[in-house]
Design an enzyme around this catalytic site. Sequence first.
Site, mmCIF file in Angstrom:
data_model
loop_
_atom_site.group_PDB
_atom_site.id
_atom_site.type_symbol
_atom_site.label_atom_id
_atom_site.label_comp_id
_atom_site.label_asym_id
_atom_site.label_seq_id
_atom_site.Cartn_x
_atom_site.Cartn_y
_atom_site.Cartn_z
ATOM 1 N N LYS A 96 3.175 -15.062 1.467
ATOM 2 C CA LYS A 96 3.539 -15.951 0.695
ATOM 3 C C LYS A 96 4.388 -16.161 0.724
ATOM 4 O O LYS A 96 5.218 -15.866 -0.348
ATOM 5 C CB LYS A 96 3.083 -14.941 -0.710
ATOM 6 N N TYR A 138 0.939 -1.415 -0.223
ATOM 7 C CA TYR A 138 -0.043 0.167 0.371
ATOM 8 C C TYR A 138 0.875 0.758 -0.075
ATOM 9 O O TYR A 138 0.509 2.452 -0.769
ATOM 10 C CB TYR A 138 -0.709 0.110 1.706
ATOM 11 N N ASP A 188 -3.326 -18.128 0.054
ATOM 12 C CA ASP A 188 -3.785 -19.235 -0.953
ATOM 13 C C ASP A 188 -4.657 -19.732 -0.437
ATOM 14 O O ASP A 188 -5.533 -19.947 -0.150
ATOM 15 C CB ASP A 188 -3.274 -20.032 -2.143
ATOM 16 N N ASP A 190 -13.131 -9.133 4.272
ATOM 17 C CA ASP A 190 -13.811 -9.281 3.661
ATOM 18 C C ASP A 190 -14.792 -10.512 3.919
ATOM 19 O O ASP A 190 -16.051 -10.921 3.464
ATOM 20 C CB ASP A 190 -13.719 -8.669 2.160
ATOM 21 N N ASP A 213 -6.470 -6.970 3.920
ATOM 22 C CA ASP A 213 -7.536 -6.350 3.442
ATOM 23 C C ASP A 213 -8.485 -7.288 2.705
ATOM 24 O O ASP A 213 -9.257 -7.147 2.849
ATOM 25 C CB ASP A 213 -6.933 -5.145 2.368
HETATM 26 C C1 IPM Z 1 -10.436 -0.897 3.905
HETATM 27 C C2 IPM Z 1 -10.608 -0.630 2.874
HETATM 28 C C3 IPM Z 1 -9.223 0.481 2.700
HETATM 29 C C4 IPM Z 1 -7.763 -0.538 2.255
HETATM 30 C C5 IPM Z 1 -9.709 1.222 0.942
HETATM 31 C C6 IPM Z 1 -11.095 1.951 1.121
HETATM 32 C C7 IPM Z 1 -8.405 1.978 0.689
HETATM 33 O O1 IPM Z 1 -10.756 -1.336 2.107
HETATM 34 O O2 IPM Z 1 -10.529 -0.231 5.095
HETATM 35 O O3 IPM Z 1 -10.699 -2.442 4.198
HETATM 36 O O4 IPM Z 1 -7.948 -1.061 1.340
HETATM 37 O O5 IPM Z 1 -7.675 -0.489 3.511
HETATM 38 MG MG MG Z 2 -10.621 -3.739 2.161
#
Ligand code: IPM
Ligand code: MG
Length: 406
Positions: free
Chosen positions: A233, A182, A265, A293, A289
């Site tokens: 990884k 990042y 993975d 999710d 990240d």
């Molecule tokens: C998160 C989001 C952010 C990230 C984005 C909005 C920059 O996806 O907080 O997980 O990638 O960290």
């Molecule tokens: Mg995110």
Amino acid sequence: MAAFLQTNMTLDSIKVVPGRYSSLTDRAPYRIRCAAASPVKKRYNIALLPGDGIGPEVISVAKNVLQKAGFLQGLEFDFQEMPFGGAALDLVGVPLPEETSTAAKQSDAVLLGAIGGYKWDKNEKHLRPEMGLLHLRRDLKVFANLRPATVLPQLVDASTLKKEVAEGVDMMIVRELIGGIYFGEPRGITINENGEEVGVNTEIYAAHEIDRIARVAFETARKRRGKLCSVDKANVLDASILWRKRVTALASEYPDVELSHMYVDNAAMQLIRYPKQFDTIVTNNIFGDILSDEASMITGSIGMLPSASLGESGPGLFEPIHGSAPDIAGQDKANPLATILSAAMLLKYGLGEEKAAKRIEDAVLDALNKGFRTGDIYSPGNKLVGCKEMGEEVLKSLDSKVPATV
Ligand code: IPM
Ligand code: MG
């Protein structure tokens, strides 16, 4: 105390007074003071960054919950609301105005809604709302991002996984937040020797960056079920080879924590195959990240998951892990529980106010036990409510003298 609250603290007793940054926008900064006599012992400054889309809706609900839970525990908050993300772009042309960054740094904790939306999607990269978020995380030096993913018994049917796979899942993802690909250099889009465009990002971790996030993860695991899985990884990436080496070296300092390693993975697969195997996961910025999710879906909805981002010192940043959901913005359909639970994390991890945090967590469970559901977690037989009504129900539950149990 609840009765006292009901008779003394009405909306009329909340005064809005101009804040320090009122020149920036007349909509944004303000402080709220409770005029009612209260057993206040401590005061905290909270920077509120509603952001975009559903952000303002969920922040307004969570602010009320935070205020009431604090009041019940003798805490008072000075809120300072600041423009951020697309809202700030519209107002002053940058996603993270200097004043917002300063207010966040000077606060005791920052509560953030969500940022982004179609309107700014085509902006140049440095003028995208997301850049504001990355810079805020970096300015606050919040390197440790805690993302819990818990399947509540009340919501097990909302999971995309079979009940027997999802029930009982309770994990914490510890994501490194201000390093790796990042932020790594070199980065950018350039032209190579053939005159062709190339996009470059760099996955880079220095030893001290790995050590400090690993320590947070070991400490976290120690307070949970004592199991830590480091995800990398290391079969391909040099940054991951160093990551694994440093994490392994630290393990001897935490003999009570059982450390394992997993390639990312495989981790993505194991998360949906047998998620109960995980207690605490530690991983880099980008893997965290993605995996967080994925983990959110096991719990039923991304609308339920809070997060805490912490540094060595200074204010923490607390935000739901969901985005700004522009498709439902302004329709009172958003689930405010992730932001309400982020307010609970703010109390617990940001201010050390565990009792007030527990009040909020119990109130959320109580509202769910009573069957209140926003659209994202709705199942037949429950009561469908909007964002505001869910907030009202949590406020009512905060008043209940007997805390709810799962
Ligand atoms: C998160 C989001 C952010 C990230 C984005 C909005 C920059 O996806 O907080 O997980 O990638 O960290
Ligand atoms: Mg995110």
